[in-house]
Design a protein around this motif. Structure first.
Motif, PDB file in Angstrom:
ATOM      1  N   VAL A 274       8.572  -2.531  -3.179  1.00 34.74           N
ATOM      2  CA  VAL A 274       8.815  -1.892  -4.487  1.00 34.74           C
ATOM      3  C   VAL A 274       7.673  -0.945  -4.840  1.00 34.74           C
ATOM      4  O   VAL A 274       7.884   0.065  -5.517  1.00 34.74           O
ATOM      5  N   ARG A 275       6.483  -1.237  -4.373  1.00 32.31           N
ATOM      6  CA  ARG A 275       5.334  -0.378  -4.687  1.00 32.31           C
ATOM      7  C   ARG A 275       5.474   1.025  -4.107  1.00 32.31           C
ATOM      8  O   ARG A 275       4.787   1.943  -4.548  1.00 32.31           O
ATOM      9  N   PHE A 276       6.350   1.205  -3.132  1.00 35.85           N
ATOM     10  CA  PHE A 276       6.565   2.533  -2.560  1.00 35.85           C
ATOM     11  C   PHE A 276       7.381   3.438  -3.485  1.00 35.85           C
ATOM     12  O   PHE A 276       7.402   4.648  -3.294  1.00 35.85           O
ATOM     13  N   CYS A 277       8.067   2.877  -4.451  1.00 36.50           N
ATOM     14  CA  CYS A 277       8.868   3.676  -5.388  1.00 36.50           C
ATOM     15  C   CYS A 277       7.931   4.515  -6.246  1.00 36.50           C
ATOM     16  O   CYS A 277       7.033   3.961  -6.907  1.00 36.50           O
ATOM     17  N   PRO A 278       8.067   5.840  -6.283  1.00 38.94           N
ATOM     18  CA  PRO A 278       7.121   6.702  -7.022  1.00 38.94           C
ATOM     19  C   PRO A 278       7.016   6.361  -8.507  1.00 38.94           C
ATOM     20  O   PRO A 278       5.922   6.336  -9.062  1.00 38.94           O
ATOM     21  N   GLN A 279       8.178   6.097  -9.163  1.00 36.61           N
ATOM     22  CA  GLN A 279       8.140   5.790 -10.588  1.00 36.61           C
ATOM     23  C   GLN A 279       7.397   4.484 -10.865  1.00 36.61           C
ATOM     24  O   GLN A 279       6.641   4.374 -11.840  1.00 36.61           O
TER      25      GLN A 279
ATOM     26  N   LEU B 141       1.858  -4.914  -9.892  1.00 41.85           N
ATOM     27  CA  LEU B 141       2.463  -5.521  -8.707  1.00 41.85           C
ATOM     28  C   LEU B 141       1.401  -6.107  -7.780  1.00 41.85           C
ATOM     29  O   LEU B 141       1.605  -7.170  -7.171  1.00 41.85           O
ATOM     30  N   LEU B 142       0.277  -5.436  -7.681  1.00 43.60           N
ATOM     31  CA  LEU B 142      -0.807  -5.954  -6.848  1.00 43.60           C
ATOM     32  C   LEU B 142      -1.321  -7.290  -7.386  1.00 43.60           C
ATOM     33  O   LEU B 142      -1.545  -8.244  -6.630  1.00 43.60           O
ATOM     34  N   ILE B 143      -1.500  -7.361  -8.702  1.00 42.76           N
ATOM     35  CA  ILE B 143      -1.952  -8.610  -9.329  1.00 42.76           C
ATOM     36  C   ILE B 143      -0.873  -9.688  -9.212  1.00 42.76           C
ATOM     37  O   ILE B 143      -1.183 -10.881  -9.043  1.00 42.76           O
TER      38      ILE B 143
ATOM     39  N   ALA C  99       6.676  -9.482   0.473  1.00 41.23           N
ATOM     40  CA  ALA C  99       7.440  -8.430   1.128  1.00 41.23           C
ATOM     41  C   ALA C  99       8.180  -7.568   0.111  1.00 41.23           C
ATOM     42  O   ALA C  99       8.145  -6.330   0.169  1.00 41.23           O
ATOM     43  N   VAL C 100       8.863  -8.214  -0.852  1.00 41.41           N
ATOM     44  CA  VAL C 100       9.639  -7.473  -1.855  1.00 41.41           C
ATOM     45  C   VAL C 100       8.722  -6.652  -2.747  1.00 41.41           C
ATOM     46  O   VAL C 100       8.975  -5.472  -3.009  1.00 41.41           O
ATOM     47  N   SER C 101       7.636  -7.255  -3.226  1.00 44.01           N
ATOM     48  CA  SER C 101       6.719  -6.552  -4.133  1.00 44.01           C
ATOM     49  C   SER C 101       6.050  -5.368  -3.444  1.00 44.01           C
ATOM     50  O   SER C 101       5.895  -4.300  -4.036  1.00 44.01           O
TER      51      SER C 101
ATOM     52  N   LEU D  22       6.990 -23.263   0.507  1.00 46.07           N
ATOM     53  CA  LEU D  22       5.961 -22.428  -0.131  1.00 46.07           C
ATOM     54  C   LEU D  22       5.670 -21.185   0.696  1.00 46.07           C
ATOM     55  O   LEU D  22       5.529 -20.082   0.161  1.00 46.07           O
ATOM     56  N   GLY D  23       5.590 -21.364   2.016  1.00 45.47           N
ATOM     57  CA  GLY D  23       5.347 -20.214   2.884  1.00 45.47           C
ATOM     58  C   GLY D  23       6.461 -19.195   2.800  1.00 45.47           C
ATOM     59  O   GLY D  23       6.211 -17.975   2.813  1.00 45.47           O
ATOM     60  N   PHE D  24       7.719 -19.682   2.690  1.00 41.34           N
ATOM     61  CA  PHE D  24       8.849 -18.766   2.568  1.00 41.34           C
ATOM     62  C   PHE D  24       8.772 -17.962   1.275  1.00 41.34           C
ATOM     63  O   PHE D  24       9.001 -16.745   1.266  1.00 41.34           O
ATOM     64  N   PHE D  25       8.450 -18.644   0.152  1.00 40.85           N
ATOM     65  CA  PHE D  25       8.358 -17.948  -1.134  1.00 40.85           C
ATOM     66  C   PHE D  25       7.215 -16.933  -1.145  1.00 40.85           C
ATOM     67  O   PHE D  25       7.350 -15.836  -1.704  1.00 40.85           O
ATOM     68  N   VAL D  26       6.094 -17.302  -0.547  1.00 42.50           N
ATOM     69  CA  VAL D  26       4.963 -16.370  -0.476  1.00 42.50           C
ATOM     70  C   VAL D  26       5.349 -15.137   0.331  1.00 42.50           C
ATOM     71  O   VAL D  26       5.070 -13.991  -0.062  1.00 42.50           O
ATOM     72  N   PHE D  27       6.006 -15.362   1.463  1.00 43.25           N
ATOM     73  CA  PHE D  27       6.442 -14.234   2.289  1.00 43.25           C
ATOM     74  C   PHE D  27       7.445 -13.358   1.539  1.00 43.25           C
ATOM     75  O   PHE D  27       7.341 -12.119   1.554  1.00 43.25           O
ATOM     76  N   LEU D  28       8.411 -13.985   0.872  1.00 43.29           N
ATOM     77  CA  LEU D  28       9.471 -13.238   0.200  1.00 43.29           C
ATOM     78  C   LEU D  28       8.915 -12.363  -0.919  1.00 43.29           C
ATOM     79  O   LEU D  28       9.215 -11.165  -0.998  1.00 43.29           O
ATOM     80  N   GLN D  29       8.089 -12.959  -1.800  1.00 42.74           N
ATOM     81  CA  GLN D  29       7.579 -12.171  -2.926  1.00 42.74           C
ATOM     82  C   GLN D  29       6.614 -11.087  -2.462  1.00 42.74           C
ATOM     83  O   GLN D  29       6.599  -9.986  -3.014  1.00 42.74           O
TER      84      GLN D  29
END
Length: 460
Positions: free
Chosen positions: A163-168, A177-179, A158-160, A149-156
């Motif tokens: 992705v939020r840095f992408c301007p579009q 993405l925040l929600i 970090a990835v999300s 569970l900790g791995f999945f929480v970290f992975l999602q």
């Protein structure tokens, strides 16, 4: 002797009381003015605050209506707590409906709909993935479950977050993405201690959908505020402000101080300043407008990007006007003799450009073809040719001080740039008219057409 002592004691006591009273009065006299001044200051600030609130409502009554709509939406979802059968069905999870209304309900339909869709889809996707992660973690045994569970929480997370840095993505889906991060983390982590993870996901998703739907329905059905309409009006209003400045610039610039009125405090010459800082507002309105359904004259896939292009060109013109305004209020002004030689040509350039911008503004507001604007642009280009010929003809003699000529020449150069910007704006508006098939309306009064046979050059 005893009577004397008694009288003396009484007199001493009276004197002490009088002294204490005098001290109290002195302290009161020194302390009362600051207290009175402070209370007066607080009263003034309170009155100013309420005056400001009243002005906000008077400037845009839609703000008052929006506040009432928000109160209505929050009251409706509160029934999940007040009405016992609903509370039995959802329990404490009903609070998510209240939270959804608070964070989703926005001023315009597009902003509300965008946030609602983001929150609903993010909750659905995150809930489904969290359930899947919970099932995979169960297969790892009691010891391996928290690690998985900790791995999945970290992975999602970090990835999300990346992705939020992408301007579009950030422009339209940042809230979603925040929600997503929040929902996935809450459900996957709480599922470690609570085996009823499916029920938790179901209640959370349902309450979020109910809260978001309440916001969207009220926002659309009760006095809707369309972001697309606001953007449409903003672009047209900005062009009109520039046109008003240019129409009045020539008379103000070539008016000498001895002619009478001061050039200060002219509101019609200051309206363009709001155009300089309109980019953020335009981008936000365009983003919200993309979420809105068809309404009025605006289709589902309305070309909002073209509005942004027109807005960018309008700001480009506004920067030139800002420079012109600096010359208008400059401390050192050129002599009347120097100005008068290009006064007629420059005044006409500004006047025709201003009329063209106002015609383009009206064309966008009414969605009709801007035929009259093309004639004014041709008139302004003709004035540019006149000015070019006038300068080549040896306008100033060798005895003229070059430092006195430079400010006037700079103003003329800026006006030429303004004519070029106006032509670019007109071209973009014509593109918009073709995209939306603006209505063709013949003008009732024909504007003065440009002279093609000769150039009027007035050399004094």
């Amino acid at each position: 002797m005893q009577a004397f002592l008694i009288t003396f004691c009484i007199s001493a006591m009276d004197l002490e009381c009088a002294s204490q009273e005098t001290v109290k009065q002195g302290l009161l006299a020194r302390g009362w003015p600051p207290i009175k001044g402070f209370s007066k200051h607080v009263k003034t600030k309170v009155l100013e605050f309420f005056s400001h609130l009243i002005k906000l409502g008077q400037d845009d009554p839609r703000r008052v209506v929006h506040s009432l709509k928000a109160g209505l939406a929050l009251t409706l979802v509160s029934l999940f707590y007040y009405y016992q059968p609903l509370y039995k069905s959802f329990g404490v999870s009903a609070m998510w409906a209240v939270i959804t209304v608070v964070v989703v309900f926005e001023f315009s339909v597009g902003a509300t709909l965008g946030k609602g869709v983001n929150r609903g889809l993010a909750t659905l996707l995150a809930g489904g993935l969290a359930v899947g992660a919970h099932q995979l973690a169960n297969l790892s045994g009691r010891i391996g479950e928290p690690i998985v569970l900790g791995f999945f929480v970290f992975l999602q997370a970090a990835v999300s977050t990346f992705v939020r840095f992408c301007p579009q993505i950030k422009a339209r889906y940042d809230y979603g993405l925040l929600i997503f991060i929040l929902t996935f983390s809450l459900i996957s982590i709480s599922g470690f201690r609570d085996d009823e993870v499916l029920e938790l996901v179901h209640k959370r998703l349902l309450t979020v959908l109910i809260g978001g739907s309440t916001c969207v329905i009220i926002s659309v059905l009760l006095f809707p505020v369309w972001a697309g309409q606001d953007l449409h009006n903003l672009i047209a209003s900005n062009m009109e402000k520039l046109g008003i400045f240019l129409e009045g610039f020539g008379d103000e610039y070539f008016k000498m101080p001895e002619d009478g009125d001061s050039k200060e405090d002219r509101p019609f010459l200051q309206g363009y300043k709001s155009v300089l800082d309109s980019k953020t507002n335009e981008d936000a309105l365009a983003n919200f407008a993309r979420w809105e359904p068809r309404h009025g004259r605006f289709q589902f896939r309305h070309p909002w990007k073209q509005y942004l292009k027109i807005g960018a060109l309008t700001r480009k013109c506004a920067y030139r006007i800002e420079s012109l305004n600096g010359h208008l209020y400059a401390d050192i002004q050129a002599k009347r003799e120097i100005r008068s030689k290009i006064q007629e040509t420059c005044t006409k350039m500004g006047m025709e450009s201003g009329k063209a911008l106002k015609e383009l503004s009206m064309a966008i507001k009414t969605m009709v073809q801007p035929f009259a604007a093309d004639i004014h642009i041709e008139n302004s280009k003709s004035s540019v040719m006149n000015l070019d010929t006038l300068l080549k003809s040896g306008l100033w003699d060798d005895e003229t001080d070059l430092l006195e000529v430079v400010p006037v020449a700079t103003v003329a150069s800026l006006l030429i740039d303004v004519v070029t910007c106006t032509a670019e704006i007109a071209e973009s508006v014509n593109e918009l008219a073709k995209m939306l098939k603006f209505e063709v309306v013949e003008p009732t009064v024909s504007p003065e057409k440009p002279e093609t046979g000769q150039l009027k050059i007035g050399i004094s």
